[in-house]
Design an enzyme around this catalytic site. Sequence first.
Site, mmCIF file in Angstrom:
data_model
loop_
_atom_site.group_PDB
_atom_site.id
_atom_site.type_symbol
_atom_site.label_atom_id
_atom_site.label_comp_id
_atom_site.label_asym_id
_atom_site.label_seq_id
_atom_site.Cartn_x
_atom_site.Cartn_y
_atom_site.Cartn_z
ATOM 1 N N GLU A 13 16.472 89.116 2.183
ATOM 2 C CA GLU A 13 16.052 88.920 0.793
ATOM 3 C C GLU A 13 17.173 88.335 -0.061
ATOM 4 O OE1 GLU A 13 13.218 88.867 -0.465
ATOM 5 O OE2 GLU A 13 12.067 89.740 1.169
ATOM 6 N N TYR A 36 13.154 91.405 -8.741
ATOM 7 C CA TYR A 36 12.408 90.939 -7.562
ATOM 8 C C TYR A 36 12.879 91.621 -6.282
ATOM 9 C CZ TYR A 36 11.412 88.588 -3.315
ATOM 10 O OH TYR A 36 11.062 88.386 -2.023
ATOM 11 N N ASP A 91 7.982 86.890 -7.272
ATOM 12 C CA ASP A 91 8.916 85.787 -7.106
ATOM 13 C C ASP A 91 8.215 84.505 -7.567
ATOM 14 O OD1 ASP A 91 7.086 85.384 -5.065
ATOM 15 O OD2 ASP A 91 8.560 84.307 -3.872
#
Length: 339
Positions: A40, A121, A139
């Site tokens: 991520e 996020y 996102d």
Amino acid sequence: MTATVSDRLLDWYDGHARDLPWRARPGAPPPDPYRVWLSEIMLQQTTVAAVKPYFETFVSRWPTVEELAAAPQEDIMAAWAGLGYYSRARNLVKCAGEVAQRGGFPMTEGELRELPGLGAYTAAAVAAIAFDRRAVVVDANVERVVARLFAIEDPLPVARKAIRAAAAEITPEKRAGDFAQAMMDLGSGICTTRDPKCLLCPLSADCRARATGDPARFPVKAPKKAKPVRQGRAYWIERENAVWLVRREGKGMLGGMRALPDDGWSARGDGLGEPPLDGDWEGAGMVRHTFTHFALELSVQVQRDATQPSGEGEWWPLDTLNEAGLPTLFTKAARLVTS
DNA sequence: AAATCGTGGTA
DNA sequence: TTACCAAGATT
């Protein structure tokens, strides 16, 4: 029971999920939180194709967050070189230290949000994907899909609140991680920025943007500012098949990365700083490089058989320059001189 | 809260 | 070639 948007999306995901190195199969138990977190962070503003080789390198070299936390920062920065947004690498080091210290990743969105490098996020994504917690994961893909589903006319970034609220409405209690990844796969492969493939979309019947006949118009965006062009110089100082490299300071542009000495173009904007060494310089040419908010024309100045500059730095052997971990800007400059 | 922070792919 | 933009965070 009436099928919901999330039901339709998850059904589609079960048959169409992308197979990615950091991902579990749809419906399978969550993957290692370390791999979810690492992927991520790397994927922030970065394409899947660009991330894949870096992810493989990192997990094979540092298989656990404890091993990453024990690594020298300069090794991690060098391994990150070329991927961009180097504050991510600096925060990666900090975050690994904190996580190793506390004995593992926290499982809640709120605690994850307090870790360095995890914003709204990423905290939501890790909570949902690694810990199967219900979280609203928004996102750029989700923004686009939701803006189209609800035909939101307000331009970004003003529409963010409304988009988030709409995303919350369709986020299910169960399979939150699969739902988040399904939204991102849909945005990446079907509900694309240009030329969305509505005929393949499992949500086309729900989509108000499609009903307007011009789904690509969404999300509406505010116009962007033009990028200024800055000039600067970099200095190639060579001696006995080695080049003089420095480490950039602080948190600013390319902070913490190895680099060629320069004239202060990043700090002053106009260059005009003093060369790091007396003597005559030979122009090797110009490198053009575009950053997020300005373009740079970098004149590369060369001195061979040079004396050692004052200040900190190191002579780096030319035959191992690819291991120095130079950002792409300086890799371009090196290519100009050595080829 | 607008500005800052990389890079490579795509049209 | 130019312009846009991709699993955003930080200050």
